[in-house]
Design an enzyme around this catalytic site. Structure first.
Site, short mmCIF file in Angstrom:
data_model
loop_
_atom_site.label_atom_id
_atom_site.label_comp_id
_atom_site.label_asym_id
_atom_site.label_seq_id
_atom_site.Cartn_x
_atom_site.Cartn_y
_atom_site.Cartn_z
N HIS A 1 0.85 -1.15 -0.05
CA HIS A 1 -0.31 0.06 0.19
C HIS A 1 0.92 1.17 0.04
O HIS A 1 1.49 1.82 1.08
CB HIS A 1 -0.81 0.08 1.31
CG HIS A 1 -1.87 1.10 1.18
ND1 HIS A 1 -3.39 0.69 1.18
CD2 HIS A 1 -1.93 2.45 1.34
CE1 HIS A 1 -3.85 2.06 1.32
NE2 HIS A 1 -3.18 3.08 1.42
N HIS B 1 1.34 5.30 -2.26
CA HIS B 1 0.92 6.19 -3.27
C HIS B 1 1.93 6.72 -3.95
O HIS B 1 2.33 7.98 -3.74
CB HIS B 1 -0.29 7.44 -2.70
CG HIS B 1 -1.32 6.88 -2.16
ND1 HIS B 1 -2.68 6.90 -2.57
CD2 HIS B 1 -1.40 6.07 -0.82
CE1 HIS B 1 -3.55 6.44 -1.81
NE2 HIS B 1 -2.81 5.97 -0.66
N GLN C 1 -9.69 9.08 -5.08
CA GLN C 1 -9.57 10.12 -3.81
C GLN C 1 -10.58 11.08 -3.16
O GLN C 1 -10.86 10.97 -2.09
CB GLN C 1 -8.43 10.78 -3.90
CG GLN C 1 -7.84 11.72 -2.84
CD GLN C 1 -7.12 10.99 -1.75
OE1 GLN C 1 -6.04 10.59 -1.76
NE2 GLN C 1 -8.07 10.69 -0.69
N HIS D 1 -9.76 1.98 0.56
CA HIS D 1 -9.55 2.73 1.91
C HIS D 1 -10.91 2.84 2.57
O HIS D 1 -11.96 3.26 2.26
CB HIS D 1 -9.29 3.99 1.42
CG HIS D 1 -7.91 4.20 0.71
ND1 HIS D 1 -7.43 3.67 -0.20
CD2 HIS D 1 -6.80 5.21 1.24
CE1 HIS D 1 -6.14 4.01 -0.44
NE2 HIS D 1 -5.71 4.91 0.36
N GLU E 1 -11.13 4.84 7.22
CA GLU E 1 -9.93 5.60 7.79
C GLU E 1 -10.27 6.94 8.35
O GLU E 1 -10.23 7.93 8.02
CB GLU E 1 -8.80 5.98 6.42
CG GLU E 1 -7.60 6.37 6.93
CD GLU E 1 -6.69 6.69 5.83
OE1 GLU E 1 -5.45 7.04 6.08
OE2 GLU E 1 -7.07 6.71 4.66
N ASP F 1 2.26 3.35 2.94
CA ASP F 1 1.34 4.44 2.49
C ASP F 1 1.85 5.58 1.80
O ASP F 1 1.65 5.74 0.71
CB ASP F 1 0.38 5.05 3.65
CG ASP F 1 -0.82 5.54 3.54
OD1 ASP F 1 -1.19 5.40 2.30
OD2 ASP F 1 -1.63 5.82 4.35
N TRP G 1 0.37 13.93 2.74
CA TRP G 1 -0.07 13.31 4.14
C TRP G 1 0.89 12.73 5.26
O TRP G 1 0.36 12.88 6.34
CB TRP G 1 -0.96 11.92 3.79
CG TRP G 1 -2.37 12.51 3.00
CD1 TRP G 1 -3.49 12.65 3.40
CD2 TRP G 1 -2.25 12.48 1.53
NE1 TRP G 1 -4.33 12.84 2.21
CE2 TRP G 1 -3.63 12.97 1.22
CE3 TRP G 1 -1.28 12.04 0.45
CZ2 TRP G 1 -3.89 12.82 0.14
CZ3 TRP G 1 -1.81 12.55 -0.80
CH2 TRP G 1 -3.03 12.64 -1.09
#
Length: 415
Positions: free
Chosen positions: A56, A58, A151, A209, A212, A308, A314
């Site tokens: 996982h 991005h 997203q 997702h 979360e 992640d 983030w």
């Protein structure tokens, strides 16, 4: 190729591994330490392990922290706003430069398979297009799965569903979703039904997702698990994050776990990011905001760990080291018993490979010779030392190699 003086997980003796034509052809125990000769790789009693798998991340957002603005609050939702600012700046050259740098970082740290999310709430779909192209270009060097990830919500974003289908037509491997970010609970449930239908239509995997958020009333996980169970596709479905589970009461979790176990879905936790992003509405006591990793494992479910983010809106840290993520998880999830340590590497190897439905994985005669060499003789010593990945072999070819770190001795310090 022959590797000598190697440790294998959960074995006490040393081993010799023979590799021919890209396959493990023989794995034999040694009665004593062997002096290396030309052509042999001396593991020097370090641990040979199946490659790390990053389940996982991005990649389309990697290395963008502070562009054009920093996430000053450090919250999940400000991160989404900062990413919205960054999206108009995306083009193929920008994405390719950052993705290739990040993949190189991961490879240097023992990763040989990656599942990356790519934002579909971008009318140009440049992230999907570029990542699918890179996946195809690098298919002989590293395994990459691309998730079509909405997203800003598949049903809440204008033309979000159409963009999702376009992404799947382009070639995304996995259908993504974010039901807790849809405008309403009803839209969230509808999005789960829709993404399962798309996965069946296009014969793709699913990675959502899911919940979360700290809200104990966010319960899309049960909806996802039920849909997977109804369509007998749990082995192809992953629930990522599920951080709301940290806020569920035990009575509800007792009921939920029966469904989760029967559904056969997989779980991915991203502990470094979750502990940073969650619990932001708490004063004290403050929640950890990480899903129930230990409890899921004890219930016999498949759980793995991902990073992640690496230096994105983030999460502005990250260095590509899954051993660091594992170290955090063991502390955060209070998995500090010796038996926890003995199985710990499963969370970034075998369990992750199962989540990604990777076949031909592991150190066994007849399987493709993909492996890494870690500093330490077993799971415990590898984790405690947080040493380097010394060697990475893919299909019998060395793709990365470095020297073991030098430890200062007491005599050296005195003299």
């Amino acid at each position: 190729m022959q590797i000598i003086n190697a440790r294998l997980r959960h074995e006490s003796e040393l081993f010799t591994l023979d590799i021919e034509h890209g396959k493990f052809t023989k794995i034999t125990s040694q009665t004593q330490f062997i002096q290396a000769t030309e052509g042999q790789i001396d593991a020097q009693q370090n641990l040979i392990c199946a490659p790390f798998v990053e389940p996982h991340i991005h990649l389309d957002a990697a290395l963008t922290a502070g562009e054009p603005e920093w996430n000053q609050s450090g919250t999940l939702f400000e991160g989404i706003e900062r990413w919205r600012q960054r999206k108009p700046m995306l083009d193929e050259a920008d994405i390719r430069r950052r993705v290739m740098s990040t993949i190189e970082l991961l490879v240097q740290n023992g990763v040989q398979a990656i599942r990356t999310h790519a934002d579909t709430t971008d009318p140009s779909l440049i992230g999907i297009k570029t990542l699918c192209a890179i996946r195809d270009e690098l298919k002989d060097k590293i395994d990459i799965q691309v998730v079509a990830f909405p997203q800003d919500g598949m049903l809440s974003y204008p033309n979000g569903l159409d963009l999702m289908e376009q992404a799947l037509e382009i070639g995304a491997d996995v259908v993504g979703g974010i039901p807790h970010f849809e405008y309403t609970r009803e839209l969230g449930e509808e999005s789960v039904k829709t993404l399962i239908a798309l996965a069946r239509k296009y014969d793709r995997l699913v990675d959502v997702h899911c919940d979360e958020i700290d809200d104990p009333n966010s319960r899309f996980l049960e909806f996802l698990a039920y849909e997977a169970l109804q369509h007998d596709m749990g082995h192809k479905v992953t629930a990522s994050h599920t951080t709301a589970m940290h806020s569920y009461d035990n009575a509800y979790c007792s009921k939920l776990f029966r469904l989760l176990k029967n559904s056969n879905i997989h779980f991915i936790s991203c502990p470094t990011e979750s502990i940073h992003l969650q619990g932001r509405f708490d004063s004290f006591p403050k929640r950890r905001g990480v899903t129930r990793v230990k409890e899921l494992l004890e219930a016999g479910m498949n759980v793995c760990l991902g990073q992640d983010s690496i230096f994105d809106p983030w999460y502005s840290l990250g260095n590509g080291k899954l051993l660091r993520t594992l170290d955090f998880a063991l502390h955060i999830c209070q998995m500090m018993g010796y038996q926890d340590y003995r199985q710990a590497l499963d969370l970034i190897t075998n369990n992750s490979a199962k989540t990604l439905c990777i076949e031909d994985y592991g150190i066994e005669v007849g399987k493709t010779a993909n492996c890494i060499l870690l500093e330490g003789e077993d799971d415990y010593s590898v984790i405690r030392r947080q040493g380097e990945v010394l060697l990475s072999i893919r299909a019998g070819e060395i793709i990365m190699q470095r020297q073991a770190s030098k430890l200062l001795t007491l005599d050296y310090l005195i003299n």
